[in-house]
Design an enzyme around this catalytic site. Structure first.
Site, PDB file in Angstrom:
ATOM      1  CB  CYS A  58     -53.634  60.516  89.720  1.00  0.00           C
ATOM      2  SG  CYS A  58     -54.008  62.206  89.274  1.00  0.00           S
ATOM      3  N   PRO A  68     -81.182  37.221  86.892  1.00  0.00           N
ATOM      4  CG  PRO A  68     -82.553  37.689  85.064  1.00  0.00           C
ATOM      5  CD  PRO A  68     -82.564  37.065  86.420  1.00  0.00           C
ATOM      6  N   GLY A 120     -76.179  35.151  85.694  1.00  0.00           N
ATOM      7  CA  GLY A 120     -74.910  34.813  85.052  1.00  0.00           C
ATOM      8  C   GLY A 120     -74.903  34.784  83.547  1.00  0.00           C
TER       9      GLY A 120
HETATM   10  N1  LLP Z   1     -77.268  36.264  91.795  1.00  0.00           N
HETATM   11  C1  LLP Z   1     -76.195  36.324  92.603  1.00  0.00           C
HETATM   12  C2  LLP Z   1     -76.219  35.588  93.874  1.00  0.00           C
HETATM   13  C3  LLP Z   1     -75.078  37.091  92.239  1.00  0.00           C
HETATM   14  O1  LLP Z   1     -74.024  37.133  93.023  1.00  0.00           O
HETATM   15  C4  LLP Z   1     -75.092  37.790  91.001  1.00  0.00           C
HETATM   16  C5  LLP Z   1     -73.954  38.617  90.595  1.00  0.00           C
HETATM   17  C6  LLP Z   1     -76.236  37.711  90.203  1.00  0.00           C
HETATM   18  C7  LLP Z   1     -77.303  36.930  90.632  1.00  0.00           C
HETATM   19  C8  LLP Z   1     -76.366  38.438  88.900  1.00  0.00           C
HETATM   20  O2  LLP Z   1     -75.435  37.992  87.969  1.00  0.00           O
HETATM   21  P1  LLP Z   1     -75.527  38.459  86.420  1.00  0.00           P
HETATM   22  O3  LLP Z   1     -76.784  37.894  85.853  1.00  0.00           O
HETATM   23  O4  LLP Z   1     -75.508  39.931  86.401  1.00  0.00           O
HETATM   24  O5  LLP Z   1     -74.308  37.876  85.805  1.00  0.00           O
HETATM   25  N2  LLP Z   1     -69.267  43.532  88.743  1.00  0.00           N
HETATM   26  C9  LLP Z   1     -69.043  42.357  87.914  1.00  0.00           C
HETATM   27  C10 LLP Z   1     -70.146  41.336  88.066  1.00  0.00           C
HETATM   28  C11 LLP Z   1     -70.358  40.884  89.479  1.00  0.00           C
HETATM   29  C12 LLP Z   1     -71.491  39.902  89.629  1.00  0.00           C
HETATM   30  C13 LLP Z   1     -71.803  39.659  91.060  1.00  0.00           C
HETATM   31  N3  LLP Z   1     -72.903  38.777  91.296  1.00  0.00           N
HETATM   32  C14 LLP Z   1     -68.872  42.803  86.480  1.00  0.00           C
HETATM   33  O6  LLP Z   1     -68.934  43.993  86.211  1.00  0.00           O
HETATM   34  O7  LLP Z   1     -68.621  41.990  85.604  1.00  0.00           O
END
Ligand code: LLP
Length: 427
Positions: free
Chosen positions: A358, A290, A239
């Site tokens: 489109c 991450p 996150g």
């Molecule tokens: N762990 C879990 C359980 C998750 O669901 C996610 C992301 C992560 C880790 C990794 O999160 P990060 O560190 O990348 O924030 N497509 C969206 C983001 C979707 C995230 C889904 N889960 C975007 O482009 O902003």
């Protein structure tokens, strides 16, 4: 820090000129910087140095085999959300024993595959799934290592589509109900080994506050579960947000490590400084998941301008990439900095940069003051290394772009551009 910067009037990825890559391989084209992936992985690892920990890269952010191979070489674990992602990790030489398997809807086939591969833990999202996992493990005559995902009901203050830690989200088990679920599992599910606890409150968090709030709220639970059920790890999820707004400028400064007391940007130094003291005496192994923080600023999408259209209300720059190649602006109102590959002058113009698909949602920016660029010129959509290619679709029967990995002065095609035959294969 990241590997993209202007040199002698042209945008480079590490030691490779992006104009030459676009000319040689065509556009749209994803280009990644290997050293940026390494650098971000190492900084994250270092930020948690004060506590027993492991960085489990969230494969969903960018699952190209070459990226996974590179991170496996760094010693990363992997957080997966499907059997397909586990297959990729294994193909890339990653260790299944360092994989955690998240997601609310795992199927029997996926569970069997992951059990046979010997993953570290299933991160379970409901009681029904935990009971099913017990049943499938029993059928195979094995025990399944599991953690349950707690939903701490903390507001991550991010876009509503990427917020996961509130009671109204589909993820995890309510904070109030989870201790009893562990008790029931220990009493009733003989094929489950309770190995850990998991949480993840959302993505693209630009403030430390929700992380601190969630860790403080859940730490007593983690301690209680360790004492009662002998869990050994606590995954605090991913996150960590990245810089999208001034992504190019962020490349040359050490913002990722700055001793910023401000919440924006959320630096890794601050992340470690606030969280390590709250985690280090729990006697648990801390997992991080991450995705974006490692991959986001490590990639760009190159696209060529095809036409300029002067409407009565707006100027449109029509480019050869579309929402099928990078869907974040359409889906989350995501901001990606847009810069010409040939270093521009000072002049700015308000334009919409739009794709060929489109759909009115097929835009990369609207009414944004951009340096001027002309049809034929190549532009870069910055910070496209995470949730870029992995979310691509063939909508409008447009082949997937190629992907290039740059390492120093070496550029390797790590995924070929799809052909028309690829498009119809299987039909
Ligand atoms: N762990 C879990 C359980 C998750 O669901 C996610 C992301 C992560 C880790 C990794 O999160 P990060 O560190 O990348 O924030 N497509 C969206 C983001 C979707 C995230 C889904 N889960 C975007 O482009 O902003």
């Amino acid at each position: 820090m990241h590997g993209f910067a202007y040199r002698n009037g042209s945008l480079f990825c590490e030691d490779v000129d992006l104009q030459s890559l676009a000319d040689e391989h065509g556009t749209p084209l994803y280009v990644y910087s290997a050293n940026t992936f390494r650098d971000h992985y190492r900084r994250l690892d270092a930020a948690l140095a004060g506590v027993d920990h492991e960085v489990a890269y969230a494969v969903k952010a960018n699952s190209n085999l070459s990226v996974l191979r590179l991170l496996a070489g760094e010693g990363a674990g992997f957080d997966i959300v499907s059997a397909g992602e586990l297959f990729r990790v294994i193909q890339a030489g990653g260790d299944p024993a360092k994989c955690t398997f998240a997601g609310v809807g795992k199927t029997r086939e996926e569970i069997e595959y992951a059990l046979k591969q010997g993953i570290y833990s299933f991160n379970v999202e409901s009681e029904a799934e935990l009971r099913f996992l017990d049943q499938v493990a029993g059928d195979l005559g094995v025990t399944a290592p599991a953690a349950v995902r707690v939903n701490p009901n903390v507001d991550a203050k991010t876009h509503k589509y990427i917020s996961t830690g509130k009671s109204e989200n589909k993820f995890g088990v309510d904070f109030e109900a989870i201790a009893e679920l562990y008790d029931r599992a220990a009493a009733e599910l003989p094929n489950i080994t309770l190995r850990g606890l998991q949480m993840h409150i959302g993505s693209q968090l630009t403030s430390i506050t929700p992380f601190v709030e969630a860790v403080e709220k859940v730490a007593p639970l983690a301690t209680a579960l360790k004492e009662k059920h002998g869990i050994e790890f606590w995954s605090i999820g991913g996150g960590i947000g990245i810089i999208y707004q001034d992504a190019l400028a962020a490349g040359s400064v050490d913002w990722w490590d700055a001793q910023s007391e401000q919440d924006r940007p959320l630096t890794l130094t601050r992340y470690g400084k606030e969280l390590v003291p709250r985690l280090k005496d729990l006697g648990l192994k801390i997992l991080l998941e991450p995705g974006r923080a490692i991959a986001g600023n490590a990639g760009v999408l190159l696209t060529r301008c095809l036409y300029e259209k002067q409407g009565s209300a707006k100027t449109f720059k029509i480019v050869d990439a579309g929402m099928g190649d990078l869907i974040r602006p359409a889906l989350y109102e995501g901001h990606h900095e847009i810069i010409p590959v040939k270093e521009p002058g000072e002049e700015r113009r308000a334009v919409d940069v739009v794709g060929p698909i489109c759909e009115s949602g097929d835009f990369f920016c609207q009414d944004r003051e951009l340096p001027d660029f002309q049809p034929g010129e190549v532009i870069a959509l910055m910070s496209a290394g995470a949730y870029g290619f992995v979310m691509a679709s063939n909508y409008n029967s447009r082949p997937f772009p190629a992907e290039i990995l740059v390492d120093g002065d070496k550029a390797t095609v790590v995924r070929k551009r799809q052909t028309f035959d690829d498009l119809i294969a299987g039909e």
